[in-house]
Design an enzyme around this catalytic site. Structure first.
Site, PDB file in Angstrom:
ATOM      1  N   CYS A  94      30.988  40.066  21.847  1.00 56.35           N
ATOM      2  CA  CYS A  94      31.180  38.273  22.599  1.00 56.35           C
ATOM      3  C   CYS A  94      31.284  39.133  23.999  1.00 56.35           C
ATOM      4  O   CYS A  94      31.024  37.909  23.957  1.00 56.35           O
ATOM      5  CB  CYS A  94      32.981  38.759  22.365  1.00 56.35           C
ATOM      6  N   HIS A 347      33.356  29.695  20.627  1.00 56.78           N
ATOM      7  CA  HIS A 347      32.795  31.172  20.822  1.00 56.78           C
ATOM      8  C   HIS A 347      31.575  31.552  20.389  1.00 56.78           C
ATOM      9  O   HIS A 347      31.148  31.945  19.162  1.00 56.78           O
ATOM     10  CB  HIS A 347      33.782  32.338  20.550  1.00 56.78           C
ATOM     11  N   CYS A 378      38.013  40.170  24.827  1.00 53.12           N
ATOM     12  CA  CYS A 378      37.981  41.588  24.492  1.00 53.12           C
ATOM     13  C   CYS A 378      36.776  41.212  23.674  1.00 53.12           C
ATOM     14  O   CYS A 378      36.346  40.376  23.713  1.00 53.12           O
ATOM     15  CB  CYS A 378      39.040  41.177  23.025  1.00 53.12           C
ATOM     16  N   GLY A 380      34.858  43.161  20.468  1.00 57.70           N
ATOM     17  CA  GLY A 380      34.670  43.473  19.284  1.00 57.70           C
ATOM     18  C   GLY A 380      34.427  45.167  19.144  1.00 57.70           C
ATOM     19  O   GLY A 380      33.330  45.718  19.844  1.00 57.70           O
TER      20      GLY A 380
END
Length: 411
Positions: A94, A347, A378, A380
């Site tokens: 991300c 996203h 955050c 992954g």
């Protein structure tokens, strides 16, 4: 060795689409999306000689097909940059685009280049997260991670477990505010200036033009959000309504040394103060921005109260709420995600970090009383990132000095 100050010159993104056969980018290539952003940056900044670009870093999480084969270098050739410009690809899930920003910023800060383009793209319709993934069996057989750590939705449910005060009702209320703020930002023309219109084509409908984000659901109600299914756990708390969706899209930004920006007559929208990446428990990966923010603030000599604007990626509402609770910030704080967030606009994994920075740069211009802002995400498999920026419109901003260092010395 003296530090070279790094500035954010400009950033753009495509409108974000819904992943899948019915999404607006279903028959559009991923590389064409990111190339559209790079070309738009060059068009918007005509005083930047293309040959001055020292690196092109392009992030993608699933680096296969039209997101593979060292996309950063291919994007140089496809976008019309000189062949002398090197390029490379990055994967930090991300936070791919954010890592492209900080990695190229590090090269500028060290003095090896003075201008860079950082970008990110994810076409989740063509390349679902985890496509062709082959995790080492030791991860599970040796219990290095819990099986739920490989499912982002399950990690969000785990975060609800760890912090029972972060109820589904709070998550749904936060999600509704994200949708409402995005609708208001569109109505006020806050989002459109950084969108790159993208020519699209489908075999069924022919040619078209993508000019706005596809995912937002303006007018959504708490009743509708409350009725959604919880796919990751029976009677769970994570739904499609209080999470970011599966999306397609691309982003890109120009970074430069402060001196190169002045020499070339480039605008300065933000100055980079500090950043921090950290690891955390993969089972609650959404908590990563908390230790990342603490580390970045400590390194910069700042406190959370010095941050006047936040752009926090809304992978899941509970993940943002855990950050706000930790730092004592109200759920509905005006300084958090003023234009809404990923729950509304989407996203597309590796592209989202630059969207956060674009928003922060716009908000700095609107809020000259705010000196520092933070973009946080955050990541992954258990990581987090926080990046601190300084507002060049603030009265205390002095070109050529590291603002946070001056601030900490003053304390």
């Amino acid at each position: 060795m003296s530090r070279t100050e790094v500035v954010f010159v400009d950033g753009v993104r495509t409108p974000f689409g819904k992943a899948g056969d019915k999404g607006m980018y279903a028959q559009t290539r991923a590389d064409d999306l990111v190339v559209a952003c790079i070309r738009e940056l060059l068009r918007r900044n005509p005083s930047l000689p293309p040959e001055r670009v020292g690196e092109l870093a392009v992030a993608a999480t699933t680096q296969i097909g039209d997101q593979g084969m060292t996309l950063g270098r291919l994007a140089v050739l496809l976008s019309g940059l000189p062949q002398s410009v090197p390029g490379y690809s990055i994967d930090r899930m991300c936070a791919g685009a954010m890592t492209a920003l900080t990695t190229t910023a590090g090269a500028i800060g060290f003095g090896t280049i003075d201008v860079a383009i950082a970008a990110g793209v994810e076409h989740m319709g063509r390349h679902p997260m985890g496509e062709r993934m082959d995790p080492n069996p030791r991860l599970l057989s040796e219990k290095l991670v819990d099986p739920e750590a490989l499912s982002m939705g399950n990690t969000a449910e785990n975060l609800h477990d760890r912090f029972p005060q972060l109820t589904k009702e709070r998550a749904d209320a936060y999600a509704k505010r994200s949708q409402d703020k995005t609708a208001a930002a569109y109505e006020a023309g806050k989002i459109q200036p950084d969108l790159v219109p993208v020519q699209i084509r489908t075999a069924e409908q022919g040619w078209g033009l993508a000019t706005k984000d596809e995912p937002p659901r303006a007018g959504v109600t708490l009743e509708a959000l409350g009725a959604l299914k919880t796919p990751f756990r029976p009677h769970g708390r994570v739904t499609a309504g209080n999470s970011a969706g599966l999306n397609d899209g691309a982003t890109a930004a120009v970074l430069a040394s402060e001196s190169a920006a002045a020499e070339l007559g480039l605008g300065v929208k933000m100055r980079l103060v500090n950043w921090a990446f950290v690891g955390c428990e993969p089972e609650v990966m959404g908590y990563g921005p908390v230790p990342a923010a603490e580390k970045a603030l400590a390194q910069a000599g700042l406190s959370i109260d010095d941050i006047g604007l936040f752009e926090i990626n809304e992978a899941f509402a509970v993940q943002v709420l855990s950050f706000l609770d930790h730092f004592g910030i109200p759920d509905d704080a005006e300084k958090v995600n003023k234009y809404g967030g990923a729950i509304a606009v989407g996203h597309p994994l590796a592209s989202s970090g630059i969207r956060l920075c674009n928003n922060l740069a716009r908000q700095f211009e609107e809020n000259p009383d705010v000196r520092y802002g933070m973009a946080a995400m955050c990541i992954g498999i258990g990581m987090g990132v926080a990046v601190i920026w300084e507002n060049p419109h603030h009265a205390d901003y002095v070109p050529g000095t590291a603002g946070a260092q001056t601030n900490s010395e003053a304390k």
